[in-house]
Design an enzyme around this catalytic site. Structure first.
Site, PDB file in Angstrom:
ATOM      1  N   GLU A  35       0.819  -1.213   0.000  1.00 22.70           N
ATOM      2  CA  GLU A  35       0.000   0.000   0.000  1.00 22.70           C
ATOM      3  C   GLU A  35       0.863   1.277   0.000  1.00 22.70           C
ATOM      4  OE1 GLU A  35      -3.101   0.348  -0.752  1.00 22.70           O
ATOM      5  OE2 GLU A  35      -3.012   2.504  -0.340  1.00 22.70           O
ATOM      6  N   HIS A  37       3.747   1.778  -1.577  1.00 22.58           N
ATOM      7  CA  HIS A  37       4.097   2.087  -2.973  1.00 22.58           C
ATOM      8  C   HIS A  37       2.877   2.592  -3.758  1.00 22.58           C
ATOM      9  CE1 HIS A  37       7.024  -1.289  -2.038  1.00 22.58           C
ATOM     10  NE2 HIS A  37       7.837  -0.337  -2.428  1.00 22.58           N
ATOM     11  N   GLN A  61      22.894  -1.282  -3.843  1.00 20.06           N
ATOM     12  CA  GLN A  61      22.550  -0.646  -2.571  1.00 20.06           C
ATOM     13  C   GLN A  61      22.437  -1.639  -1.416  1.00 20.06           C
ATOM     14  OE1 GLN A  61      18.710   0.825  -4.376  1.00 20.06           O
ATOM     15  NE2 GLN A  61      17.972   0.578  -2.291  1.00 20.06           N
ATOM     16  N   GLU A 148       8.557   9.184   2.412  1.00 23.36           N
ATOM     17  CA  GLU A 148       9.302   9.847   3.490  1.00 23.36           C
ATOM     18  C   GLU A 148       9.776   8.855   4.552  1.00 23.36           C
ATOM     19  OE1 GLU A 148       6.562  12.869   4.744  1.00 23.36           O
ATOM     20  OE2 GLU A 148       7.304  14.298   3.249  1.00 23.36           O
ATOM     21  N   LYS A 149       9.345   7.599   4.464  1.00 26.77           N
ATOM     22  CA  LYS A 149       9.855   6.620   5.429  1.00 26.77           C
ATOM     23  C   LYS A 149      11.367   6.504   5.293  1.00 26.77           C
ATOM     24  CE  LYS A 149      10.574   2.497   5.203  1.00 26.77           C
ATOM     25  NZ  LYS A 149      11.041   1.174   5.232  1.00 26.77           N
ATOM     26  N   ASP A 150      11.845   6.488   4.054  1.00 25.45           N
ATOM     27  CA  ASP A 150      13.300   6.469   3.800  1.00 25.45           C
ATOM     28  C   ASP A 150      13.756   7.923   3.700  1.00 25.45           C
ATOM     29  OD1 ASP A 150      13.759   3.512   3.381  1.00 25.45           O
ATOM     30  OD2 ASP A 150      12.156   3.878   1.954  1.00 25.45           O
ATOM     31  N   SER A 185       6.575  -1.522   4.970  1.00 29.25           N
ATOM     32  CA  SER A 185       7.867  -1.830   4.357  1.00 29.25           C
ATOM     33  C   SER A 185       7.832  -3.271   3.879  1.00 29.25           C
ATOM     34  CB  SER A 185       8.967  -1.675   5.414  1.00 29.25           C
ATOM     35  OG  SER A 185      10.142  -2.346   4.988  1.00 29.25           O
ATOM     36  N   SER A 186       8.531  -3.516   2.774  1.00 31.46           N
ATOM     37  CA  SER A 186       8.599  -4.901   2.283  1.00 31.46           C
ATOM     38  C   SER A 186       9.261  -5.794   3.319  1.00 31.46           C
ATOM     39  CB  SER A 186       9.405  -4.956   0.990  1.00 31.46           C
ATOM     40  OG  SER A 186       8.764  -4.181   0.014  1.00 31.46           O
ATOM     41  N   ARG A 187      10.109  -5.216   4.157  1.00 29.04           N
ATOM     42  CA  ARG A 187      10.841  -6.040   5.127  1.00 29.04           C
ATOM     43  C   ARG A 187       9.971  -6.449   6.314  1.00 29.04           C
ATOM     44  NH1 ARG A 187      15.440  -2.662   3.186  1.00 29.04           N
ATOM     45  NH2 ARG A 187      16.837  -4.136   2.171  1.00 29.04           N
TER      46      ARG A 187
HETATM   47  O1  PAF Z   1      13.312   3.052  -2.005  1.00 28.96           O
HETATM   48  C1  PAF Z   1      13.561   2.124  -2.804  1.00 28.96           C
HETATM   49  O2  PAF Z   1      12.731   1.232  -3.028  1.00 28.96           O
HETATM   50  C2  PAF Z   1      14.908   2.097  -3.507  1.00 28.96           C
HETATM   51  O3  PAF Z   1      15.912   2.565  -2.691  1.00 28.96           O
HETATM   52  C3  PAF Z   1      14.891   2.839  -4.848  1.00 28.96           C
HETATM   53  C4  PAF Z   1      14.628   4.322  -4.676  1.00 28.96           C
HETATM   54  C5  PAF Z   1      13.850   2.239  -5.771  1.00 28.96           C
HETATM   55  C6  PAF Z   1      16.266   2.706  -5.531  1.00 28.96           C
HETATM   56  O4  PAF Z   1      16.585   1.382  -5.772  1.00 28.96           O
END
Ligand code: PAF
Length: 281
Positions: A35, A37, A61, A148-150, A185-187
């Site tokens: 949700e 995304h 990453q 904004e979570k990240d 979060s997916s995690r």
């Molecule tokens: O937030 C994410 O899902 C990733 O860090 C992103 C921005 C798609 C880059 O891989």
């Protein structure tokens, strides 16, 4: 909805759209869409003529030994969600196409990437900035939406866009939460049912700190100590950091007398979770 897997096909398509006067809005993702995304996509959709969503689990990453191999990949379900939402193009490149042999250029946003998650995930923000710049160059958006979570990631991208004179509007979307406050979060799906219950403590403590701030507490350390003390009561939660930073540039502050963000990262069992809350009077 079109699904494009080739980098050159996507670049050609985007150029044609732009030349034809279309504006592209963009939501980059690593798939496993939830949700959170979908809210970014709903926000991005009316901002331009064409909505592009990328799905790419970016190896650059993930630090060595982290969850790159086990990161949830649910491509078919993701496509269905994108289609239902009205996404125009899903761009899902192959790793070998995005990072062909000989690839060697990295983007480093030096200061904003330091501290907070940057201290615990060496190279992470370089990997994020590099893939996001590549995706921007291929997709050619006018506007891109990030959660904004990240929050540190959002600041890194804003700084990169400013420093490199990219003509792209970066929009932050408020964190989308589960009913008990846990940031989506997916995690989260790595959490056992018992860990999932514990995870609600993060937002509860951040909210309490925000309430203390709203009642007049301006000492950053007092607010941080409140959250740290609350987290320490749960022996299954291992704290990485709790910090208060200036909201715009992530500089450390002792007195919260300008817009700020309180951010934290913890491990619950094997799962690393991050969250944050704004402190603004
Ligand atoms: O937030 C994410 O899902 C990733 O860090 C992103 C921005 C798609 C880059 O891989």
């Amino acid at each position: 909805m079109k699904v494009i897997k080739s980098v050159s096909d996507m670049a050609v398509k985007a150029s044609r759209l732009v030349q034809g006067g279309k504006r592209i809005s963009f939501v980059p993702t690593m798939g496993n869409l939830h949700e959170g995304h979908l809210s970014l996509m709903r926000m991005a959709k009316p901002m331009a003529d064409i909505l592009v969503v990328s799905i790419f689990v970016n190896p650059l990453q993930f630090e060595p030994g982290s969850d790159f191999d086990t990161y949830p990949r649910t491509f078919q379900e993701d496509l269905k969600k994108c289609e239902d939402l009205g996404v125009d193009i899903v761009f899902a490149p192959m790793e070998s196409d995005l990072y062909p042999e000989g690839f060697q250029t990295m983007v480093e946003v030096s200061e904003v990437s330091k501290g907070l998650c940057g201290d615990f995930r060496p190279g992470h923000f370089k990997g994020v900035a590099t893939v996001v710049l590549k995706l921007f160059n291929i997709v050619k958006p006018r506007v891109a939406v990030f959660g904004e979570k990240d929050y540190q990631q959002l600041c890194v991208i804003r700084q990169m866009v400013k420093d490199l004179n990219l003509d792209i509007q970066i929009v932050g979307h408020p964190t989308v939460r589960e009913p008990d406050g846990l940031a989506m979060s997916s995690r989260n799906q790595y959490l056992s049912p018992e860990e999932r219950v514990r995870a609600a403590l993060l937002y509860k403590l951040l909210k309490e700190a925000q309430e203390r701030f709203e009642k007049g507490e301006r000492r950053a350390q007092a607010l941080i100590t409140h959250v740290q003390t609350g987290l320490a009561k749960d022996p299954k939660i291992a704290v990485e950091y709790v910090s208060i930073r200036e909201r715009d540039n992530l500089k450390t502050i002792d007195v919260v007398d300008k817009p700020a963000v309180m951010a934290l990262a913890v491990h619950i069992g094997k799962t690393r979770l991050i969250d944050n809350i704004f402190l603004t009077s």
